[in-house]
Enzyme design. Structure first.
Site, PDB file in Angstrom:
ATOM      1  N   SER A 163      -2.999  -8.565  -7.208  1.00  0.00           N
ATOM      2  CA  SER A 163      -3.038  -7.248  -6.647  1.00  0.00           C
ATOM      3  C   SER A 163      -2.187  -6.993  -8.661  1.00  0.00           C
ATOM      4  O   SER A 163      -1.584  -7.660  -9.351  1.00  0.00           O
ATOM      5  CB  SER A 163      -1.811  -7.302  -5.870  1.00  0.00           C
ATOM      6  OG  SER A 163      -2.537  -6.375  -4.654  1.00  0.00           O
TER       7      SER A 163
ATOM      8  N   HIS B 181       2.618  -1.115  -6.352  1.00  0.00           N
ATOM      9  CA  HIS B 181       3.207  -1.513  -4.720  1.00  0.00           C
ATOM     10  C   HIS B 181       3.722  -3.522  -4.949  1.00  0.00           C
ATOM     11  O   HIS B 181       4.325  -3.973  -4.342  1.00  0.00           O
ATOM     12  CB  HIS B 181       2.164  -1.966  -3.962  1.00  0.00           C
ATOM     13  CG  HIS B 181       1.124  -2.339  -4.048  1.00  0.00           C
ATOM     14  ND1 HIS B 181      -0.010  -2.539  -4.947  1.00  0.00           N
ATOM     15  CD2 HIS B 181       0.351  -3.777  -4.203  1.00  0.00           C
ATOM     16  CE1 HIS B 181      -1.392  -3.672  -4.802  1.00  0.00           C
ATOM     17  NE2 HIS B 181      -0.664  -4.467  -4.106  1.00  0.00           N
TER      18      HIS B 181
ATOM     19  N   ASP C  36      -0.810   3.907  -7.474  1.00  0.00           N
ATOM     20  CA  ASP C  36      -0.342   2.323  -7.753  1.00  0.00           C
ATOM     21  C   ASP C  36      -0.367   1.623  -9.357  1.00  0.00           C
ATOM     22  O   ASP C  36      -0.847   1.306  -9.770  1.00  0.00           O
ATOM     23  CB  ASP C  36      -1.453   1.729  -6.804  1.00  0.00           C
ATOM     24  CG  ASP C  36      -0.576   0.247  -6.629  1.00  0.00           C
ATOM     25  OD1 ASP C  36       0.655   0.221  -6.665  1.00  0.00           O
ATOM     26  OD2 ASP C  36      -1.372  -0.260  -5.780  1.00  0.00           O
TER      27      ASP C  36
END
Length: 312
Positions: free
Chosen positions: A229, A80, A126
């Site tokens: 992230s 992502h 992901d």
């Protein structure tokens, strides 16, 4: 072909084989073994060289996500974090620094190719592999982290370490790399936290998929957050640091629910397949990639891409 030609071919073959073997052996001897091994204290600035595989993934020269160096050509991050795979020429990674901005110890490498699983949708699958355009030179502040050893059963410790430049409790983005020890939570236990009614409705779709697990301290409100992230969940196993998780997503950082991580072990075969079938010149040395880069650059100038999903 005469005897001389056969001899040359044999020497080339043996040289390539020996080089491949030596490279693999050298990687295993350096991965997950930082030179600086001082005491770690959670929730504070990290020391330079403590996490030498930590990557700052940059889009258009601005920090967007974390990542992990896993070899001299490859970085692992979250899918992502990637806006568009054909924008690889706009991505770079910053290694060898604990500063979010540029520093004298850091070095920048450009991304030549991006690989993402076909089944990636939002928070599912992901994970992403980034191939760097040039070989990384290892040093005391730049070293890869070991991947999980799928040939034997690994016991994940009760706690691991998450690192990154993500948002803190005050809502600010620190300029120095942060480190935090977090307890590991099984997928089943995490599913009950995120989906408490699931136990009464067995046909309800799971929130925590089979390729995910959780980590975080609910009571202390310590967790990964936006900006972390793609970064590593580093676990000390069998004397070395191994990349067991990739920071993926969460709801309201550090507030009652743990962070969710992509399980690297689950994707170990996919990682190996991508790396093994990528020839030395894959992406960066391709003429097609170079000409496409110019075209894509002009397209990018006229279009503002959407922001990536950044729940973690």
């Amino acid at each position: 072909m005469g005897p001389a030609g056969l001899k040359v071919l044999l020497l080339l073959f043996l040289g390539a084989f020996q080089g491949s073997f030596t490279k693999k052996k050298n990687l295993q001897s350096v991965c997950g073994r930082p030179v600086h091994t001082g005491r770690i204290v959670g929730g504070q600035d990290a020391a330079l060289g403590r996490w030498p595989w930590q990557v700052s993934l940059r889009f258009d020269y601005t920090h967007s996500c974390g990542g992990s160096l896993i070899s001299d050509h490859w970085v692992l991050t979250a899918a992502h974090c990637i806006k568009k795979t054909w924008y690889s020429f706009l991505y770079s990674v910053w290694l060898g620094s604990i500063d979010r901005e540029y520093s004298s110890t850091g070095k920048e490498y450009y991304v030549s190719r991006i690989a993402i699983p076909d089944k990636h949708r939002h928070t599912e699958a992901d994970i992403a592999l980034l191939k760097l355009s040039s070989r990384v030179t290892f040093s005391s502040v730049i070293l890869p982290i070991c991947l999980p050893n799928i040939s034997k059963q690994l016991t994940v410790p009760a706690s691991c370490w998450v690192t990154g430049w993500g948002q803190n409790q005050e809502g600010h983005y620190p300029s120095t790399l942060q480190e935090l020890e977090v307890p590991v939570i099984s997928s089943e236990a995490c599913e009950q936290l995120y989906n408490p009614i699931g136990v009464f409705l067995p046909d309800l779709e799971r929130v925590i998929k089979e390729d995910m697990f959780c980590a975080g301290e609910r009571q202390s409100r310590k967790d990964s957050c936006k900006g972390d992230s793609g970064g590593p969940l580093s676990c000390h196993i069998d004397g070395v640091w191994r990349l067991m998780g990739v920071v993926s997503w969460g709801l309201e950082c550090g507030k009652d629910l743990p962070g969710v991580y992509t399980n690297v072990t689950y994707y170990q075969k996919w990682i190996s397949a991508i790396i093994s079938r990528a020839p030395p010149g894959w992406g960066g040395d391709s003429t097609h990639m170079t000409s496409c880069s110019l075209l894509c650059y002009f397209l990018w100038l006229s279009w503002d891409p959407p922001e990536p999903l950044a729940l973690a």
